[in-house]
Structures are given as structure tokens and as C-alpha cells.
Design a protein around this motif. Structure first.
Motif, PDB file in Angstrom:
ATOM      1  N   THR A 191     -44.400 -67.311   7.540  1.00 14.12           N
ATOM      2  CA  THR A 191     -44.092 -67.862   6.207  1.00 14.12           C
ATOM      3  C   THR A 191     -44.700 -67.049   5.073  1.00 14.12           C
ATOM      4  OG1 THR A 191     -46.049 -69.294   6.303  1.00 14.12           O
ATOM      5  CG2 THR A 191     -43.968 -70.197   7.139  1.00 14.12           C
ATOM      6  N   ASP A 213     -38.902 -68.234   0.753  1.00 13.51           N
ATOM      7  CA  ASP A 213     -39.021 -69.585   0.211  1.00 13.51           C
ATOM      8  C   ASP A 213     -39.110 -70.581   1.365  1.00 13.51           C
ATOM      9  OD1 ASP A 213     -38.467 -71.386  -2.379  1.00 13.51           O
ATOM     10  OD2 ASP A 213     -37.364 -72.221  -0.673  1.00 13.51           O
ATOM     11  N   ARG A 247     -38.467 -73.722   1.613  1.00 16.88           N
ATOM     12  CA  ARG A 247     -37.316 -74.607   1.782  1.00 16.88           C
ATOM     13  C   ARG A 247     -36.186 -73.890   2.516  1.00 16.88           C
ATOM     14  NH1 ARG A 247     -36.858 -77.232  -4.319  1.00 16.88           N
ATOM     15  NH2 ARG A 247     -38.888 -78.275  -4.342  1.00 16.88           N
ATOM     16  N   GLU A 248     -35.988 -72.630   2.163  1.00 20.27           N
ATOM     17  CA  GLU A 248     -34.937 -71.854   2.828  1.00 20.27           C
ATOM     18  C   GLU A 248     -35.306 -71.594   4.286  1.00 20.27           C
ATOM     19  OE1 GLU A 248     -34.296 -68.357   0.549  1.00 20.27           O
ATOM     20  OE2 GLU A 248     -33.547 -69.426  -1.228  1.00 20.27           O
ATOM     21  N   VAL A 253     -37.091 -73.554   6.234  1.00 25.23           N
ATOM     22  CA  VAL A 253     -36.872 -74.801   6.964  1.00 25.23           C
ATOM     23  C   VAL A 253     -35.385 -75.022   7.210  1.00 25.23           C
ATOM     24  CG1 VAL A 253     -37.033 -77.319   6.793  1.00 25.23           C
ATOM     25  CG2 VAL A 253     -39.011 -75.896   6.198  1.00 25.23           C
ATOM     26  N   ALA A 254     -34.561 -74.784   6.188  1.00 24.45           N
ATOM     27  CA  ALA A 254     -33.111 -74.967   6.334  1.00 24.45           C
ATOM     28  C   ALA A 254     -32.546 -74.001   7.377  1.00 24.45           C
ATOM     29  CB  ALA A 254     -32.421 -74.762   4.983  1.00 24.45           C
ATOM     30  N   ARG A 309     -47.205 -74.703  -0.336  1.00 26.59           N
ATOM     31  CA  ARG A 309     -45.917 -74.752   0.366  1.00 26.59           C
ATOM     32  C   ARG A 309     -45.619 -76.180   0.840  1.00 26.59           C
ATOM     33  NH1 ARG A 309     -43.755 -69.718   1.631  1.00 26.59           N
ATOM     34  NH2 ARG A 309     -45.107 -67.959   1.109  1.00 26.59           N
ATOM     35  N   LYS A 325     -44.356 -78.049  -2.120  1.00 27.99           N
ATOM     36  CA  LYS A 325     -42.971 -77.698  -2.447  1.00 27.99           C
ATOM     37  C   LYS A 325     -41.992 -78.448  -1.542  1.00 27.99           C
ATOM     38  CE  LYS A 325     -40.153 -73.716  -3.703  1.00 27.99           C
ATOM     39  NZ  LYS A 325     -40.097 -72.230  -3.850  1.00 27.99           N
ATOM     40  N   LEU A 326     -42.330 -78.607  -0.258  1.00 32.92           N
ATOM     41  CA  LEU A 326     -41.468 -79.366   0.648  1.00 32.92           C
ATOM     42  C   LEU A 326     -41.423 -80.841   0.240  1.00 32.92           C
ATOM     43  CD1 LEU A 326     -42.242 -77.931   4.210  1.00 32.92           C
ATOM     44  CD2 LEU A 326     -40.185 -77.609   2.820  1.00 32.92           C
ATOM     45  N   SER A 356     -38.843 -81.691  -2.266  1.00 36.62           N
ATOM     46  CA  SER A 356     -37.437 -81.501  -1.912  1.00 36.62           C
ATOM     47  C   SER A 356     -36.698 -82.834  -1.934  1.00 36.62           C
ATOM     48  CB  SER A 356     -37.318 -80.881  -0.519  1.00 36.62           C
ATOM     49  OG  SER A 356     -37.976 -79.639  -0.457  1.00 36.62           O
ATOM     50  N   LEU A 360     -34.947 -83.293   3.533  1.00 39.66           N
ATOM     51  CA  LEU A 360     -35.339 -82.310   4.531  1.00 39.66           C
ATOM     52  C   LEU A 360     -34.379 -82.440   5.710  1.00 39.66           C
ATOM     53  CD1 LEU A 360     -39.231 -82.745   4.424  1.00 39.66           C
ATOM     54  CD2 LEU A 360     -37.914 -80.827   3.522  1.00 39.66           C
ATOM     55  N   HIS A 419     -43.045 -87.457   1.232  1.00 44.36           N
ATOM     56  CA  HIS A 419     -41.612 -87.448   1.536  1.00 44.36           C
ATOM     57  C   HIS A 419     -41.425 -88.195   2.845  1.00 44.36           C
ATOM     58  CE1 HIS A 419     -37.612 -85.970   2.586  1.00 44.36           C
ATOM     59  NE2 HIS A 419     -37.495 -85.482   1.351  1.00 44.36           N
TER      60      HIS A 419
END
Length: 626
Positions: free
Chosen positions: A318, A322, A324-325, A327-328, A346, A349-350, A353, A356, A372
Motif C-alpha cells: 500500500t 489510493d 480505495r482503489e 480495495v476495489a 488510510r 480514508k476508508l 467511503s 466498501l 463504517h
């Protein structure tokens, strides 16, 4: 040991304490006004039957207003106010206010109409203060004064004995008391009763549970011990645990627990069926944080191979990209669970979102406290340690704190966290100071303890009188304990300085940073007396994976130790995340502490306690069941 209910203190001092306590109470002022009017009026005849009367209702003995009950008790002569005092003491105990309960019980005037009621309340107070032998003696007195106790009384006494044994860490005796009354428990309450038995036994190791099961005389006790034993033995391998549970069910199908399994075991088959098949590990494996990231990864992989984990493991660096990208992307490649990231920003930032794609077990907490629904936060947060130190100091009767911490971001964060927690629970912060690494600790400690003021008074007195005399400086007397934060080198210098300046009798608490794993005996001599909390890994709790990791990597016995432990626990708890969410009292015995998921999806750690004594670290066994 015989306990006399007539050996009660004089009431004059107690009454004065209560009057002082109630001075600002509105009910007290109103009552005094009424009493003055009544005292000044002349006697009146009872009303005629034909007259309408308005009777102002008085608070009954079932009132929950402690101050009102005490005021009314003081109105009554002698022992006539005891029922009200006993009720007030009961409410105080229910509220967890032990000091107030003690004050009220000390004000009881002999004789007491129901001595057993008093003994039971005194026993509850003794349990709360961990005076186990006195509590059990009181409960024996209750039994000796009852010929045929009712079922309700039997249940009450057994539960109190169980609590007393638990307070004294006699876990088997505590569980045995509950097992013996299982047949008296109403069906609706049986599930909670079985949970209590089970959680109590889980404080024992698998080895001790097996040993006790072999020696158990009754089948009821032996079945419970066998069930708890398999739970502890396979707690880090849900699949083996399920197989062992099925075998237990075949042998013990008529056991009370078989028809009402503890919640954590009742959902085990569903937990095993829903395990993720692909896990993506997201850690910084290059750059500034690579060393920590690789230690966590080694802990995860070592645990995975130790249990021959069935899931496929993908590893993602990591350091760039990014989060988020990343994880996606992992989700698109089939990942059903993410373990990571490690860095705080980080994780934050998640949490921000909108959604997820898969559940994430983050290895840190958000910087702003956000959360979250699909984000589980697990890390080595210092707040866990500060919360535990504040709780421990309070339980041990301390109220006035002094903090000594380094002038670093770490020191400021910990000092602030402890201060907030301490003040929230009603403690008092007497003083706080921060030090630089190169500072003269003598001047710092002398000023903090106000020894310099004592010396100045002596100097002034010599100057005024012109006389020379022997003088021993005195430290300030308004502190109960000291929270000393720092690394081993810093605390090795400050701790003896505290003793030199007359604070050798003041308890000193510290965090896990005070102890460097595998430190030599010579290095810890100057830390003698310090109480600290730390992860079980560093306090040598038996664990095969820990032993394998330490034999493979020397760095696992140094500053990186907590990161290896974090990796081990991350792998062990991921299969149980949903179970920890669904079962409120579910706990996992990890290498970083006893782990429990709170309603905010944050995993809280309960650490072990230890104390430096004669150059050795003396651990205190953990209470697994809470």
C-alpha cells in the motif's frame, strides 16, 4: 470466622459526614424548613371523621432517592431508621458506589431487625472491594442462621459466593457454585446462566480445564469442564473447534449445556460455513513503514501456515496508490476480506467511503473517531492502555493523579488520553509535567513533588531565627499515585529519582513502553515497584505460533514485537468478526490482549498487568471472562 452485626461504629461521625454531604441538597433544605415549622407549632388533635384531609405522600421504603432515605432515617429514633438505611445501602451497591454504601452501612444502629439482610449487603460490599475471605465468612453466617432457606435465598447466596470466588480468581469454585444451582434456574434465565458458567471457566487454560475434568466427581461439572476445555484448546482454529464440539455433543447429549449451548458455540457451524475463501493483505512493504509492515505480514503468514488455513492469501503493497482503489481492485479479483491497511490516515480514508465492496479488518483506528459498517478497526491504540491504567488505579482506591510524560507527540497523546478518561470517571489531576530527554530529572521531580518549596521554607526559617538545625524536606501530600510515561531508559532514570525525593511509598503506573521485551535483569532493577500493562506476548504467555516466530526472526524479541503480535491476532480474529458482532460477550484470547468488539466495530484490547520486583517482571493472570 464469626461476624457480629452488633460490632458497628458509633454514629456521631457518620451523621456529621452525611449532614455535610447533604448541605447543598434541595430536598435537605426543604425538609429542614418543614421540620422547623413542625417543631414550632403546637400539638393538634386528629381530624374529625367528617373533615376532608389532604395527606402528603411520603417516599416509601422502595424509594430510589438515597439522600431522601437517609434524611428520613435520621428523623427516626435509634434503630427505627435502619430499614431505610439498608435500602439506601442496597441502592448504592446497585449503582456501584462502594464508598457511599460503606458509609451508610457504618451508620447502622444496633440492633438490626434482620441481621441477614445486613450480612448480605456487607458481603456484597466486601466482594466489590475484593475482600473475599470476609465476604465468604459473612455468607456462611447467613446460612448458619437459616434452617430451611427458600429457593430464592439459595440462588442469591450461590450467586454471591460465585462472585466472591471470581473476585479472588478462584474460577473453578466460582463456576461450581453456579453449576450446583442450575436445576433451580427458570427456563427463561437459563441461557444467561449458562453464559455465566461458561465465561467463568474460560478464565482457565485448556490444560487446567482438562486436568480438572479428569478429577471432577459429578457429571454436570465434568461436562462443563470438557466443553470449556475444547473451546480454549481450539479457539484459534474454528474448524477443529467445530469437530471437537460435535464429538462433545455425542458424548454429552444429555448434559444441560447440550440443550442450551453458549452463544459463541451455538453459532460455530454457521461461522465455519461462511469463512472467506480469498483474503487480501494490504500493508506498507516498502518505504518508511516497510519494517513494521513486514513484521505484521510475517505474523499473519506464520499463523496461516500453522493452522493450514484454507483461504488463498493475496498480498498488496500500500506504499503507493489510493487505498480505495486498491480495495476495489482486490474485490474485483475475488477477495472476500481485506486485512489492512496499517497507517492511520488510510484507515480514516476508508471510513469516509460511501460504501466498501468487502469487509475490511483495518490494523489501526481512524484519526477522527469515524467508522463504517463494513470497517472493523483493530490496532495497538494507546487509548486501550490509558483506559486500563485509569480503571486499575480507580479500582485500587486512588483518586488524585500526577502525570510525568515525555515532551513528544506520543507523550502528549497518551497524557491527554489518560487525563480525559481520569476526569470522566471522577478522578482529580493534581499535577502534570513533561520532560525533555536530556533534562536534569532531579530538578523536574523535586519541583513536581514540591520538595524545593519545603527546602526553601527551611532556608527562610534558618535566616529568620539565625539557628542551625537538622531538617528533612517533605514532599507534597495531595497525590495518590503517579503515571510515569516513557521508554525504559527514561523511566530507569526517573523512577529512582522519585524514591530519592521521598515518593518511594507512592504507587507508580506505566504503559507497555516501560518494558523492553527480553530486557536483562540488571536493566530492570531501577524499575522496581512500577506497575504496568502490556501485551501477553511480551509477558511470556504460552503460544506455539509466538515461539515459532521468535525462533525464526530475532526482531520478534525487540521493538517490533507488537507488530508481529498484531499480525498473529489479525489472522486469528478475522474468522470470528461476525460472531464477535452478533454475540455481545464474545472474546478472543490474543497475543495482544483479550479482544472484544464494541458497538462501533472497534476491537478493544484488555492487556495483562505486571510489576517489576527485584529485577524481575511478575505478571498477573488475566481474567478472560470479563
Amino acid at each position: 470466622m464469626s461476624v457480629s452485626v452488633d460490632s458497628l461504629p458509633q454514629r456521631s461521625d457518620i451523621r456529621m459526614q452525611w449532614l455535610q454531604r447533604l448541605q447543598g441538597c434541595p430536598q435537605f433544605i426543604a425538609l429542614i424548613a418543614v421540620l422547623m415549622l413542625v417543631g414550632c407549632s403546637s400539638p393538634v388533635s386528629p381530624p374529625l371523621a367528617s373533615e376532608r384531609t389532604t395527606v402528603r405522600p411520603q417516599a416509601s421504603i422502595d424509594s430510589t432517592d438515597i439522600d431522601e432515605l437517609i434524611i428520613r432515617a435520621e428523623q427516626r429514633p435509634g434503630a427505627d431508621g435502619n430499614p431505610l438505611r439498608l435500602r439506601a445501602a442496597e441502592i448504592s451497591l446497585n449503582n456501584g458506589d462502594l464508598s457511599r454504601a460503606r458509609l451508610i452501612l457504618d451508620s447502622i444502629v444496633p440492633p438490626v431487625d434482620d441481621p441477614n439482610q445486613l450480612r448480605i449487603l456487607q458481603a456484597r460490599l466486601a466482594i466489590g472491594t475484593r475482600d473475599v475471605s470476609f465476604a465468604l465468612a459473612l455468607l456462611r453466617e447467613v446460612v448458619s442462621h437459616q434452617n430451611e432457606p427458600s429457593e430464592e435465598t439459595q440462588l442469591l447466596l450461590a450467586r454471591l459466593r460465585s462472585q466472591a470466588y471470581l473476585a479472588g480468581r478462584s474460577y473453578l469454585a466460582s463456576a461450581r457454585e453456579l453449576i450446583y444451582i442450575d436445576h433451580l434456574i427458570d427456563g427463561k434465565q437459563r441461557a444467561a446462566h449458562h453464559e455465566r458458567i461458561f465465561q467463568t471457566l474460560l478464565n482457565l487454560s485448556a490444560r487446567h480445564l482438562r486436568s480438572h475434568a479428569e478429577e471432577a466427581i459429578t457429571s454436570g461439572l465434568r461436562g462443563w469442564l470438557s466443553l470449556a476445555s475444547l473451546t480454549r484448546e481450539y479457539e484459534n482454529d474454528p474448524m477443529q473447534q467445530l469437530q471437537a464440539l460435535e464429538n462433545w455433543g455425542r458424548v454429552w447429549r444429555h448434559h444441560p449445556a447440550a440443550s442450551q449451548l453458549p452463544q459463541g458455540l451455538a453459532t460455530l457451524s454457521q461461522l465455519v460455513a461462511n469463512q472467506p475463501r480469498v483474503i487480501s493483505i494490504m500493508l506498507p512493504l516498502s518505504g518508511e513503514h516497510a519494517t513494521s509492515g513486514r513484521a505484521v505480514l510475517d505474523g499473519i503468514l506464520a499463523t496461516h501456515f500453522a493452522v493450514s488455513g484454507p483461504a488463498r492469501i493475496d498480498v498488496v503493497d500500500t506504499t503507493t496508490g489510493d487505498i480505495r482503489e486498491l480495495v476495489a481492485g482486490a474485490a474485483r479479483q475475488g477477495a472476500e476480506l481485506i486485512i489492512g491497511p496499517l497507517l492511520r490516515q488510510r484507515v480514516t480514508k476508508l471510513a469516509q467511503s460511501p460504501s466498501l465492496p468487502v469487509p475490511v479488518l483495518a490494523l489501526n483506528r481512524t484519526s477522527d473517531g469515524s467508522g463504517h459498517p463494513d470497517l472493523y478497526q483493530f490496532g495497538l491504540a494507546p487509548e486501550d492502555e490509558m483506559r486500563q491504567i485509569a480503571s486499575r488505579a480507580w479500582q485500587e482506591g486512588h483518586r488524585n493523579a500526577v502525570i510525568i510524560s515525555p515532551a513528544t507527540p506520543w507523550g502528549e497523546r497518551n497524557a491527554r488520553a489518560f487525563t480525559d478518561l481520569w476526569l470522566q470517571q471522577g478522578g482529580n489531576l493534581v499535577a502534570s509535567t513533561m520532560f525533555e530527554d536530556s533534562q536534569d530529572y532531579s530538578d523536574l521531580v523535586k519541583g513536581l513533588l514540591k520538595v524545593d518549596q519545603s527546602e526553601q521554607r527551611a532556608t527562610d526559617l534558618r535566616r529568620i531565627t539565625g539557628e542551625r538545625f537538622q531538617f528533612t524536606p517533605r514532599r507534597r501530600q495531595d497525590l495518590d499515585f503517579i503515571l510515569l510515561l516513557g521508554n525504559p531508559s527514561q523511566t530507569r532514570s526517573i523512577n529512582p529519582t522519585l524514591a530519592f525525593f521521598y515518593a518511594e511509598d507512592i504507587p507508580v503506573y506505566s504503559s507497555s513502553h516501560v518494558y523492553e521485551y527480553a530486557d536483562s535483569r540488571i536493566n530492570v532493577f531501577d524499575l522496581n515497584g512500577i506497575r504496568f500493562c502490556d501485551i501477553p506476548w511480551k509477558l511470556n504467555v504460552t503460544d506455539r505460533v509466538r515461539e515459532a516466530i521468535e525462533s525464526q526472526w530475532d526482531s520478534a524479541k525487540g521493538p517490533l514485537t507488537p507488530f508481529y503480535a498484531l499480525g498473529v491476532d489479525a489472522y486469528r480474529i478475522y474468522p470470528r468478526l461476525q460472531q464477535m458482532k452478533d454475540v455481545s460477550n464474545q472474546r478472543v484470547a490474543g497475543t495482544t490482549g483479550i479482544l472484544k468488539l464494541n458497538p462501533n466495530n472497534t476491537i478493544e484490547r484488555t492487556l495483562m498487568w505486571a510489576r517489576f520486583r527485584d529485577g524481575k517482571v511478575i505478571p498477573v493472570p488475566m481474567i478472560f471472562g470479563g
